[in-house]
Design a protein around this motif. Structure first.
Motif, mmCIF file in Angstrom:
data_model
loop_
_atom_site.group_PDB
_atom_site.id
_atom_site.type_symbol
_atom_site.label_atom_id
_atom_site.label_comp_id
_atom_site.label_asym_id
_atom_site.label_seq_id
_atom_site.Cartn_x
_atom_site.Cartn_y
_atom_site.Cartn_z
ATOM 1 N N THR A 194 13.066 20.495 -40.422
ATOM 2 C CA THR A 194 13.978 21.359 -39.677
ATOM 3 C C THR A 194 14.973 20.559 -38.838
ATOM 4 O O THR A 194 16.118 20.979 -38.656
ATOM 5 C CB THR A 194 13.197 22.324 -38.773
ATOM 6 O OG1 THR A 194 12.312 21.571 -37.931
ATOM 7 C CG2 THR A 194 12.367 23.292 -39.612
ATOM 8 N N ASP A 249 19.244 20.782 -38.862
ATOM 9 C CA ASP A 249 20.135 20.849 -37.710
ATOM 10 C C ASP A 249 21.182 19.733 -37.749
ATOM 11 O O ASP A 249 22.364 19.961 -37.466
ATOM 12 C CB ASP A 249 19.329 20.753 -36.412
ATOM 13 C CG ASP A 249 18.453 21.977 -36.185
ATOM 14 O OD1 ASP A 249 18.660 23.002 -36.873
ATOM 15 O OD2 ASP A 249 17.562 21.908 -35.311
ATOM 16 N N THR A 301 23.788 20.530 -40.413
ATOM 17 C CA THR A 301 24.665 21.618 -39.989
ATOM 18 C C THR A 301 25.670 21.133 -38.965
ATOM 19 O O THR A 301 26.862 21.450 -39.045
ATOM 20 C CB THR A 301 23.832 22.772 -39.407
ATOM 21 O OG1 THR A 301 22.805 23.139 -40.328
ATOM 22 C CG2 THR A 301 24.705 23.984 -39.136
ATOM 23 N N ASP A 302 25.211 20.351 -38.000
ATOM 24 C CA ASP A 302 26.126 19.816 -36.984
ATOM 25 C C ASP A 302 27.172 18.909 -37.615
ATOM 26 O O ASP A 302 28.353 18.914 -37.200
ATOM 27 C CB ASP A 302 25.347 19.042 -35.924
ATOM 28 C CG ASP A 302 24.466 19.946 -35.063
ATOM 29 O OD1 ASP A 302 24.662 21.182 -35.097
ATOM 30 O OD2 ASP A 302 23.580 19.406 -34.359
ATOM 31 N N ARG A 313 17.888 29.351 -40.331
ATOM 32 C CA ARG A 313 18.107 28.257 -39.381
ATOM 33 C C ARG A 313 19.546 27.736 -39.476
ATOM 34 O O ARG A 313 20.201 27.485 -38.467
ATOM 35 C CB ARG A 313 17.103 27.129 -39.628
ATOM 36 C CG ARG A 313 17.125 26.074 -38.538
ATOM 37 C CD ARG A 313 16.051 25.026 -38.704
ATOM 38 N NE ARG A 313 15.978 24.168 -37.540
ATOM 39 C CZ ARG A 313 15.150 24.341 -36.526
ATOM 40 N NH1 ARG A 313 14.301 25.356 -36.533
ATOM 41 N NH2 ARG A 313 15.154 23.516 -35.488
ATOM 42 N N ARG A 359 22.518 28.049 -36.640
ATOM 43 C CA ARG A 359 23.096 26.803 -36.115
ATOM 44 C C ARG A 359 24.603 26.757 -36.353
ATOM 45 O O ARG A 359 25.358 26.238 -35.523
ATOM 46 C CB ARG A 359 22.420 25.620 -36.810
ATOM 47 C CG ARG A 359 22.762 24.255 -36.220
ATOM 48 C CD ARG A 359 21.870 23.938 -35.059
ATOM 49 N NE ARG A 359 22.094 22.589 -34.549
ATOM 50 C CZ ARG A 359 21.357 22.035 -33.601
ATOM 51 N NH1 ARG A 359 20.349 22.700 -33.062
ATOM 52 N NH2 ARG A 359 21.621 20.813 -33.167
#
Length: 309
Positions: free
Chosen positions: A26, A30, A33-34, A67, A71
């Motif tokens: 996970t 993140d 995605t960032d 998720r 995000r």
């Protein structure tokens, strides 16, 4: 944030990150995605063809999609929902749309043989998931063994108002883009977004033929963003120079069978994945393959500092 036919830019295909033991990572979701948010992506696609979706349980698929959607709250997220039957497709569509997905992507099953079967399949699929759900038509004969002529694509688009984007991955396919855009200009087909795949192997000329951008998973999506920007700005030679510098690595990463393994290794080397592993079954990279990838990175770094890892 519903997906519309005005979609454009770069929608990276996100891999599904795994820890060494096969559990979903996970933290890497993140980070990815960032990174997509920071590099200028205009959307994201998750659970695509190279997102290892068939290796996930339903609940895992929903968790991964949710998720990333949460995000990337300011970007539209497309979720791949392709499945052997409509029951599974409907269930995943319902759950990810409830989670905030902008739309879904549907690939054809390899059992389709005739034009009528293809058109009928997408009519039934649209009805199964709900005709209010925007969907992406994935045209990837190299993998799915389903040949869609421009006429078949036009029929699907005209039959289904909820079809808002074509993920174009035919090869060769430049003439297909030109034909579809000509029909739009003539009023013989309504406008849809055309974003292209195939790891960006033909993106330089696909943009010139009328594509709106890229929807693929190359390990340097920030380069794809730059290429689309340059092409749209009319900086043709600059766009081709950038593309030419990346072409050897693009080609290597697109190899059938090991392409995703190479891509994950590159994303790991870029610090975006905590592990380059795929969920089993998979074949790990050999020492010789890693050495070749490192050689290609070194050569690319002479022209693009993003490859100086």
């Amino acid at each position: 944030m519903a997906l519309t036919s005005d979609a454009s830019g770069v929608y990276p295909i996100a891999p599904t990150p795994f820890l060494d033991d096969g559990r979903i990572d996970t933290a890497a979701i993140d980070r990815l995605t960032d990174f997509y948010l920071g590099c200028g992506a205009t959307g994201i696609t998750v659970l695509g063809q190279l997102g290892e979706a068939p290796k996930l349980e339903h609940a895992e698929s929903v968790d991964v999609a949710r998720r990333m959607i949460q995000r990337a709250s300011r970007l539209p997220v497309i979720v791949g929902v392709s499945a052997p039957g409509f029951a599974a497709m409907r269930a995943l569509t319902r759950d990810v749309m409830d989670a905030g997905a902008a739309g879904v992507m549907i690939a054809p099953p390899n059992t389709l043989r005739t034009d009528d079967q293809i058109v009928s399949y997408y009519r039934q699929a649209a009805q199964a998931i709900g005709e209010d759900v925007p969907f992406v038509l994935q045209d990837y004969p190299l993998t799915f063994s389903v040949q869609m002529t421009p006429g078949v694509i036009r029929s699907i688009v005209q039959d289904n108002p909820s079809c808002v984007m074509l993920k174009h991955e035919d090869w060769p396919g430049l003439e297909k883009i030109s034909t579809l855009r000509a029909w739009e200009r003539e009023g013989a087909m309504r406008h849809i977004a055309i974003l292209t795949g195939n790891n960006g192997l033909f993106l330089d000329y696909e943009m010139e033929r009328g594509a709106d951008g890229a929807n693929t998973g190359y390990a340097f999506p920030d380069m794809l963003v730059d290429l689309v920007r340059l092409s749209r700005a009319g900086q043709r030679e600059e766009a081709h120079d950038l593309f030419d510098a990346h072409l050897p690595l693009l080609r290597y990463e697109q190899q059938p069978g090991i392409g995703l393994t190479v891509r994950k290794y590159l994303l790991y080397r870029r610090g975006l994945l905590g592990s380059p592993t795929l969920r089993q079954p998979f074949a790990p990279l050999t020492a010789a393959t890693k050495a070749e990838v490192e050689h290609l990175l070194g050569r690319l770094a002479r022209h693009d500092t993003r490859a100086q890892l």
